[in-house]
Scaffold this active site. Structure first.
Site, PDB file in Angstrom:
ATOM      1  N   ASN A 150      72.861  -6.579   5.043  1.00 34.85           N
ATOM      2  CA  ASN A 150      71.481  -6.333   5.477  1.00 34.85           C
ATOM      3  C   ASN A 150      70.728  -5.426   4.508  1.00 34.85           C
ATOM      4  O   ASN A 150      69.714  -4.845   4.867  1.00 34.85           O
ATOM      5  CB  ASN A 150      71.450  -5.790   6.914  1.00 34.85           C
ATOM      6  CG  ASN A 150      72.322  -4.565   7.097  1.00 34.85           C
ATOM      7  OD1 ASN A 150      72.743  -3.954   6.115  1.00 34.85           O
ATOM      8  ND2 ASN A 150      72.589  -4.201   8.337  1.00 34.85           N
ATOM      9  N   ARG A 288      69.938   7.178   7.163  1.00 39.59           N
ATOM     10  CA  ARG A 288      70.533   7.715   8.392  1.00 39.59           C
ATOM     11  C   ARG A 288      69.711   8.913   8.845  1.00 39.59           C
ATOM     12  O   ARG A 288      69.306   9.752   8.035  1.00 39.59           O
ATOM     13  CB  ARG A 288      71.990   8.153   8.168  1.00 39.59           C
ATOM     14  CG  ARG A 288      72.989   7.005   8.134  1.00 39.59           C
ATOM     15  CD  ARG A 288      73.082   6.252   9.458  1.00 39.59           C
ATOM     16  NE  ARG A 288      74.007   5.135   9.436  1.00 39.59           N
ATOM     17  CZ  ARG A 288      73.671   3.867   9.213  1.00 39.59           C
ATOM     18  NH1 ARG A 288      72.407   3.542   8.994  1.00 39.59           N
ATOM     19  NH2 ARG A 288      74.568   2.907   9.227  1.00 39.59           N
ATOM     20  N   HIS A 336      66.266   1.728  15.550  1.00 42.00           N
ATOM     21  CA  HIS A 336      67.098   1.299  14.405  1.00 42.00           C
ATOM     22  C   HIS A 336      67.203  -0.236  14.387  1.00 42.00           C
ATOM     23  O   HIS A 336      68.099  -0.810  15.001  1.00 42.00           O
ATOM     24  CB  HIS A 336      68.481   1.940  14.535  1.00 42.00           C
ATOM     25  CG  HIS A 336      69.307   1.813  13.303  1.00 42.00           C
ATOM     26  ND1 HIS A 336      70.453   2.535  13.104  1.00 42.00           N
ATOM     27  CD2 HIS A 336      69.170   1.056  12.199  1.00 42.00           C
ATOM     28  CE1 HIS A 336      70.975   2.223  11.936  1.00 42.00           C
ATOM     29  NE2 HIS A 336      70.213   1.309  11.369  1.00 42.00           N
TER      30      HIS A 336
HETATM   31  P1  NAD Z   1      75.197   1.241  -1.647  1.00 42.92           P
HETATM   32  O1  NAD Z   1      76.604   1.677  -1.517  1.00 42.92           O
HETATM   33  O2  NAD Z   1      74.884   0.020  -2.445  1.00 42.92           O
HETATM   34  O3  NAD Z   1      74.312   2.419  -2.254  1.00 42.92           O
HETATM   35  C1  NAD Z   1      74.473   3.754  -1.916  1.00 42.92           C
HETATM   36  C2  NAD Z   1      74.021   4.597  -3.099  1.00 42.92           C
HETATM   37  O4  NAD Z   1      73.954   5.959  -2.683  1.00 42.92           O
HETATM   38  C3  NAD Z   1      74.993   4.548  -4.287  1.00 42.92           C
HETATM   39  O5  NAD Z   1      74.305   4.169  -5.447  1.00 42.92           O
HETATM   40  C4  NAD Z   1      75.498   5.987  -4.375  1.00 42.92           C
HETATM   41  O6  NAD Z   1      75.794   6.387  -5.687  1.00 42.92           O
HETATM   42  C5  NAD Z   1      74.327   6.748  -3.792  1.00 42.92           C
HETATM   43  N1  NAD Z   1      74.662   8.106  -3.331  1.00 42.92           N
HETATM   44  C6  NAD Z   1      75.699   8.495  -2.554  1.00 42.92           C
HETATM   45  N2  NAD Z   1      75.655   9.821  -2.368  1.00 42.92           N
HETATM   46  C7  NAD Z   1      74.596  10.274  -3.031  1.00 42.92           C
HETATM   47  C8  NAD Z   1      74.029  11.571  -3.212  1.00 42.92           C
HETATM   48  N3  NAD Z   1      74.607  12.659  -2.670  1.00 42.92           N
HETATM   49  N4  NAD Z   1      72.901  11.676  -3.959  1.00 42.92           N
HETATM   50  C9  NAD Z   1      72.334  10.590  -4.537  1.00 42.92           C
HETATM   51  N5  NAD Z   1      72.840   9.344  -4.398  1.00 42.92           N
HETATM   52  C10 NAD Z   1      73.937   9.192  -3.645  1.00 42.92           C
HETATM   53  O7  NAD Z   1      74.655   1.056  -0.164  1.00 42.92           O
HETATM   54  P2  NAD Z   1      73.331   0.337   0.346  1.00 42.92           P
HETATM   55  O8  NAD Z   1      73.629  -1.054   0.761  1.00 42.92           O
HETATM   56  O9  NAD Z   1      72.236   0.592  -0.608  1.00 42.92           O
HETATM   57  O10 NAD Z   1      73.118   1.167   1.710  1.00 42.92           O
HETATM   58  C11 NAD Z   1      72.839   2.554   1.654  1.00 42.92           C
HETATM   59  C12 NAD Z   1      72.817   3.155   3.043  1.00 42.92           C
HETATM   60  O11 NAD Z   1      71.722   2.626   3.774  1.00 42.92           O
HETATM   61  C13 NAD Z   1      74.026   2.834   3.920  1.00 42.92           C
HETATM   62  O12 NAD Z   1      75.133   3.654   3.638  1.00 42.92           O
HETATM   63  C14 NAD Z   1      73.471   3.074   5.301  1.00 42.92           C
HETATM   64  O13 NAD Z   1      73.594   4.429   5.674  1.00 42.92           O
HETATM   65  C15 NAD Z   1      72.004   2.716   5.154  1.00 42.92           C
HETATM   66  N6  NAD Z   1      71.705   1.420   5.810  1.00 42.92           N
HETATM   67  C16 NAD Z   1      70.818   1.407   6.838  1.00 42.92           C
HETATM   68  C17 NAD Z   1      70.555   0.221   7.498  1.00 42.92           C
HETATM   69  C18 NAD Z   1      69.530   0.157   8.604  1.00 42.92           C
HETATM   70  O14 NAD Z   1      69.560  -0.782   9.401  1.00 42.92           O
HETATM   71  N7  NAD Z   1      68.610   1.095   8.679  1.00 42.92           N
HETATM   72  C19 NAD Z   1      71.210  -0.952   7.126  1.00 42.92           C
HETATM   73  C20 NAD Z   1      72.061  -0.911   6.020  1.00 42.92           C
HETATM   74  C21 NAD Z   1      72.318   0.291   5.386  1.00 42.92           C
END
Ligand code: NAD
Length: 402
Positions: A150, A288, A336
């Site tokens: 997603n 989050r 959400h």
């Molecule tokens: P992803 O793993 O592709 O990307 C996460 C990124 O965060 C990575 O590039 C990582 O290096 C970076 N990161 C981690 N810790 C960090 C920090 N302290 N400072 C800076 N960068 C940091 O994941 P994604 O698919 O892009 O999803 C990201 C987040 O979005 C998920 O973990 C989830 O919490 C959230 N999400 C929300 C929904 C929703 O319905 N609202 C749906 C999917 C994901």
């Protein structure tokens, strides 16, 4: 014959007027692969029609037939926070917990300790912070999610909310519905985004998708991430890289948050960081809820330090009825929902089925789906998280009354 396993699947409730009998559209597009070439979820088969409501209790993620035909037991419930909830009652002898971040079954250390047979926690979606990951590491649980399922859904929601805030969409819509034609009320907080500085915290799958989608608006794009993007992408999108979030905050008008919740990012946006932002900045948080300090956001909206706040994530979930964001000024929050469009549900239901097929047959789960395995962060978990626990306070979800 493999031993019968109990699988608890915690899902959100059906619509208040009942499970849908028809849908707005007949089909959803069939995608061939994700933008970086990752293949789509690939179970051997599925028992649902893509485009149906799968994430609510009657939808059962389309899993019942498959699980029961495999000789296992499926418990589906939305009752996760009440005292002695159905979720708690079944944990004692459950082997697998499936939960969606939209209605998270918080798998705290206490609950993990009560569940000696628990081996696998599957996130039907992305973001496994509702599991105490430290406890999962210590108890040798496997935690996995349906990476990428997603990410684009969320990116679309984030772009929608950036525009909704800057252009002041929600109040204008309300004037129409209430019978008004109040142009000056509508526009006195409305701006063009063209020329603004727009930044993302984390340029992973979602963050990059947001940057790509914002590029045609002729804004200046910024990002920070603990992994710097390849030079080619930075050049293609004309990105300014910031080595830390403070520098990003000082140089942007709009910030969209896309890092996972883990100990490094818990309450990252607090009074100190928000005070470094330009007066009248906007924050959109679809990552989050707990990455932002609840009271700091409320204070900044009240003082005008933030001109607007949007997103779809809260802490805990469901958000207690007295959660201050519900009534704060100039917000455009949704529940959400961004990652659980009907389109997204089809992908993560298929992804959960793929994970279960692997698990039952003793085949490895794809590396990119892994968050914790063999007592350590693994796969996407090792890339994007730090070890530890961010579930403290999740018991407050019991204060929500529908
Ligand atoms: P992803 O793993 O592709 O990307 C996460 C990124 O965060 C990575 O590039 C990582 O290096 C970076 N990161 C981690 N810790 C960090 C920090 N302290 N400072 C800076 N960068 C940091 O994941 P994604 O698919 O892009 O999803 C990201 C987040 O979005 C998920 O973990 C989830 O919490 C959230 N999400 C929300 C929904 C929703 O319905 N609202 C749906 C999917 C994901």
């Amino acid at each position: 014959m493999t031993q019968k396993q109990k699988i608890i699947c915690v899902l959100y409730d059906d619509p208040i007027d009942g499970y849908p009998t028809s849908y707005a559209r007949n089909t959803i597009p069939k995608l061939q692969q994700y933008p970086d070439g990752q293949s789509m979820p690939s179970p051997k088969s599925i028992d649902f029609n893509p485009g149906e409501l799968l994430g609510s209790i009657s939808g059962e993620l389309g899993l019942r037939k498959f699980i029961e035909n495999s000789g296992h037991e499926l418990i589906v419930t939305s009752d996760k926070d009440s005292e002695d909830s159905v979720f708690d009652q079944h944990l004692e002898d459950a082997s697998i917990v499936i939960s969606q971040p939209f209605w998270p079954a918080y798998l705290t250390a206490d609950r993990i300790n009560k569940a000696p047979n628990l081996k696998l926690a599957i996130t039907a979606g992305i973001g496994s912070d509702h599991v105490d990951l430290q406890s999962a590491i210590d108890n040798n649980l496997t935690v996995c999610e349906v990476t990428y399922c997603n990410s684009i859904s969320v990116a679309e929601h984030a772009v929608m909310q950036i525009l909704a805030l800057v252009r002041n969409y929600i109040p204008q819509y309300k004037w129409v519905v209430s019978g008004g034609w109040n142009i000056s009320d509508s526009v006195s907080r409305s701006y063009d985004i063209e020329g603004m500085d727009v930044g993302v915290v984390a340029a992973g799958r979602i963050g990059v998708a947001v940057l790509k989608r914002m590029k045609p608006f002729d804004v200046n794009l910024h990002y920070t991430d603990r992994h710097r993007l390849p030079e080619e992408i930075e050049n293609q999108l004309n990105l300014t890289y910031h080595k830390d979030v403070n520098s990003l905050a000082e140089n942007c008008d709009v910030i969209s948050i896309h890092c996972p919740l883990h100990p490094e990012t818990e309450h990252l946006f607090n009074d100190a960081l928000i005070s470094k932002m330009r007066r009248g900045s906007y924050i959109v948080n679809t990552a989050r809820g707990k990455i932002c300090d609840k009271d700091s956001i409320t204070r900044a909206l009240e003082s005008g330090q933030l001109a607007g706040y949007a997103g779809d994530v809260w802490f805990p979930q469901p958000a207690p009825n007295d959660h201050t964001w519900r009534t704060a000024p100039n917000h455009a929050l949704t529940p959400h929902t961004s990652g659980t469009s009907l389109s997204a549900q089809a992908r993560y239901a298929a992804g959960v089925r793929e994970i279960l097929e692997c698990w039952f047959e003793g085949r490895p789960i794809r590396d990119e789906y892994l968050i914790v395995q063999n007592g350590a962060l693994a796969g996407t978990g090792a890339h994007s998280y730090s070890a530890g626990n961010t579930t403290d306070g999740s018991d407050q979800a019991s204060k929500f009354k529908s």
